[in-house]
Design an enzyme around this catalytic site. Sequence first.
Site: not given
Length: 370
Positions: A169-170, A196, A289, A292
């Site tokens: 993600s991030t 994401h 972050m 998940d």
Amino acid sequence: MARIRILVVDDSVVVLKLLCDTLSKDPELEVVASAGHGRIALTKIQQFRPDLITLDVEMPVMNGLETLVELRKLYPKIPVIMFSTLTERGASATLDALAMGASDYATKPSNTGSPAEAIEVIRAELVPKIKALCRTSSAKLNSVPPFRPAVRVPAPANRRIEIVAIGTSTGGPNALAEVLPRIPKDFPVPIVVVQHMPPIFTRMLAERLASRSAVAVEEGSEGVVLSPARSWIAPGNFHMTVARAGLNWRLELNQDPPKHSCRPAVDVLFRSVAEVYRANVLGVVMTGMGSDGVLGAQQIREAGGVVIIQDQPSSVVWGMPGLVYAAGHADAIYPLDQLASQITRRVLQSRAPRATVPINNYASLEPRAK
């Protein structure tokens, strides 16, 4: 605890007020200054010493990318979140910004005629990223605690890895740009990825990674049959899963409810590969972050597969891999610059169990020239 000091940079008076008002209502945040373009923003950084900057992409005088270049020369460590439109142009500029050192991004609310909806989007998407980046920046550990993988029943010694599943993600776009281009062109299994990102962004990310990688990289699509030396990135706003189709395996897409406020979600992909491939899975959880991937990592390991994670010092945010680590669902932990070689080594060794593939053979793999 001191409030997080934010500098908001946007040329739209309406958006600027919306951002400042919404962020200021959070008790953990404080908007210390605002600016209508990059040149003014650079002068205010020295004056107000913000902990984080939100930076619009398209602005007059000095746009977001130009500002980011100068900002990183003077302040290389300040977290910067780009605020971009959900358009092809916005996606392209955002990916450029991430490659140039932006910490993360948030998309502007598309329904500008509904202030309440716009405020909710900011609260749901932007605020958590601000808090995660600032907490990570202030709480980075100098060293990672000793690694202790959870005890479990040993998997079969002749287990072959038949698929690699990656969740991030991030910080993920840059992490993927570090990993996928270092996978050799004759890689013997498919790779499936959840990053994401919203629609448009995932397609453009796949195109950029494809231009640098020896393995093929594309956005996932319904019904495509999986094959070796190819990688698929889940499309924005769709969960991506893997299903058995006769003697083959194929991708399936759905718009079931988001998991952890995410669609696509890592847990959804990981659960499907664990169900279909059982012990023949290598799961990889990288910077990101939130939580998940934790449940999905557990399901991969319970099926007999292996999970490796990115370490804290090399992660932009050690949320996803950190929680997998804390839950005891990781078999090993590596810095970002070792993940590609570890993925390659583990896959090749699993498919030639009597042979040893020295890690040094792959540790120096470089991205393919553009």
